[in-house]
Enzyme design. Structure first.
Site, short mmCIF file in Angstrom:
data_model
loop_
_atom_site.label_atom_id
_atom_site.label_comp_id
_atom_site.label_asym_id
_atom_site.label_seq_id
_atom_site.Cartn_x
_atom_site.Cartn_y
_atom_site.Cartn_z
N LYS A 45 83.73 -17.66 31.28
CA LYS A 45 82.23 -17.34 31.51
C LYS A 45 81.22 -18.43 31.50
CE LYS A 45 79.07 -13.63 29.98
NZ LYS A 45 78.41 -13.88 31.21
N ILE A 71 73.02 -10.41 35.32
CA ILE A 71 73.27 -10.81 33.93
C ILE A 71 72.29 -11.71 33.42
CG2 ILE A 71 74.97 -11.43 32.34
CD1 ILE A 71 75.51 -8.63 33.60
N GLY A 72 71.87 -12.71 33.99
CA GLY A 72 71.15 -13.72 33.38
C GLY A 72 71.77 -14.72 32.47
N CYS A 130 73.79 -19.68 40.15
CA CYS A 130 73.32 -18.09 39.61
C CYS A 130 71.90 -17.78 40.26
CB CYS A 130 73.13 -18.36 38.17
SG CYS A 130 72.82 -16.99 37.48
N THR A 193 77.40 -15.39 43.84
CA THR A 193 77.17 -14.18 44.64
C THR A 193 75.92 -14.32 45.54
OG1 THR A 193 75.69 -13.70 42.60
CG2 THR A 193 78.01 -12.78 42.53
N GLY A 265 87.63 -12.23 41.42
CA GLY A 265 86.44 -11.92 40.57
C GLY A 265 86.36 -10.51 40.32
O1 DOR Z 1 76.26 -13.29 40.12
C1 DOR Z 1 76.06 -14.30 39.05
N1 DOR Z 1 75.79 -13.74 38.01
N2 DOR Z 1 76.49 -15.61 39.27
C2 DOR Z 1 76.08 -16.48 38.06
O2 DOR Z 1 76.49 -17.69 38.36
C3 DOR Z 1 75.78 -15.96 36.63
C4 DOR Z 1 75.90 -14.32 36.70
C5 DOR Z 1 74.64 -14.11 35.87
O3 DOR Z 1 75.07 -14.44 34.55
O4 DOR Z 1 73.62 -13.81 36.02
#
Ligand code: DOR
Length: 304
Positions: A45, A71-72, A130, A193, A265
């Site tokens: 993670k 998620i952030g 992200c 993503t 994933g």
């Molecule tokens: O889709 C994603 N969510 N990609 C990321 O790199 C981090 C993750 C998140 O924590 O938002």
């Protein structure tokens, strides 16, 4: 028995199957379902210097096409990773790659330096893609100059192999891959993503508190295969391909497009044994097709 071993920028993997960051926790979460030591590697993670709470909820939503997340980068921070989790990594027989993120170039570099030499960490995956944070992530992965800047800073701060994770939310992924290669990256991961959103028709508002999020799962697979194809033509670096891989056939599409390894994933959420199902299917295919070495297949669709 066919040879399955691949090398990803200096990380030797006994087979090409690994995990996509954020979908496999830190490993122990899946040990009831998967003998982790059978995988080629695990990518764990996303980690930041300081602990993070992440974005407001709801921050996950299932759609028929895949999962949306915002998620952030919620995570316990680097100190906890080093003290509590890395000893578990050190006890595994396979390489562990840590995904790292920061708010500034300096934070990426500081974190990379902090993780250098920690027992159990075999490599870093630099998350400049992200879609769910304002400062890090896409703020760096969106253009070749900033992508190269982060890559150079991380490379200067660590001896570990550095792979850089690219975003599909760009107009020219090949140009970003070239800039990152020139900046010294050892490998590339793609894709993160795809930016999307969903609306709740009864509440008449977006499903995610943050409005937009990253789409993963089968819906993004053709986008991901296309990105691997383009990047394979743009650079010499080894590629870890990911985006909607649910089956061994999916994995082979990525390998034929140019990926040296593949990461599973979203499928882990649906089928916790997905990584091993993919691995076993690839093994059967090589036997059936009488292919002696998986490396013969990497990028093979380009010369067909
Ligand atoms: O889709 C994603 N969510 N990609 C990321 O790199 C981090 C993750 C998140 O924590 O938002």
């Amino acid at each position: 028995k066919p040879c399955l071993a691949v090398n990803i920028g200096g990380i030797q993997m006994k087979n090409p199957v690994t995990t996509a960051s954020g979908t496999f926790g830190f490993g122990p979460e899946y040990s009831p379902y998967v003998d982790i030591n059978r995988l080629g590697a695990i990518v764990v993670k996303g980690t930041t210097l300081e602990p993070r709470q992440g974005n407001p909820t709801p921050r996950m939503a299932e759609t028929p096409a895949g999962i949306l997340n915002s998620i952030g980068l919620q995570n316990p921070g680097a100190d906890q990773l080093i003290q509590k989790t890395a000893p578990y990594f050190a006890g595994l027989e396979i390489p562990v790659i840590v995904n790292i993120a920061g708010n500034t170039v300096e934070e990426y570099a500081q974190l990379a330096g902090k993780l250098d030499g920690v027992a159990g960490i075999a490599g870093l995956e630099v998350n400049i893609s992200c879609p769910n944070v304002k400062k890090g992530g896409m703020a760096f992965g969106g253009d070749p100059f900033t992508a190269a800047e982060v890559t150079r800073a991380v490379k200067a701060a660590t001896q570990l192999p550095v792979m850089v994770k690219l975003s599909p939310n760009v107009t020219d992924i090949g140009a970003i891959a070239r800039a990152v290669e020139e900046a010294g990256a050892d490998a590339l991961s793609l894709i993160n993503t795809l930016l999307g959103m969903a609306i709740d028709v009864r509440k008449r508002k977006p499903v995610l508190a943050n409005v937009m999020g990253g789409l993963s799962g089968p819906a993004v697979k053709p986008v991901a295969v296309r990105a691997v194809w383009q990047v394979y033509r743009a650079v010499q670096l080894p590629i870890i391909g990911m985006g909607g891989i649910c089956s061994w056939e999916d994995a082979l599409e990525f390998i034929l497009a140019g990926a040296s390894a593949v990461a599973v994933g979203t499928a882990n959420f649906i089928n916790p044994r997905a990584t091993l199902d993919v691995l076993e299917g690839i093994e059967r295919y090589l036997l059936e097709q009488q292919i002696e070495d998986i490396n013969e297949l990497i990028g093979a669709a380009h010369s067909a």
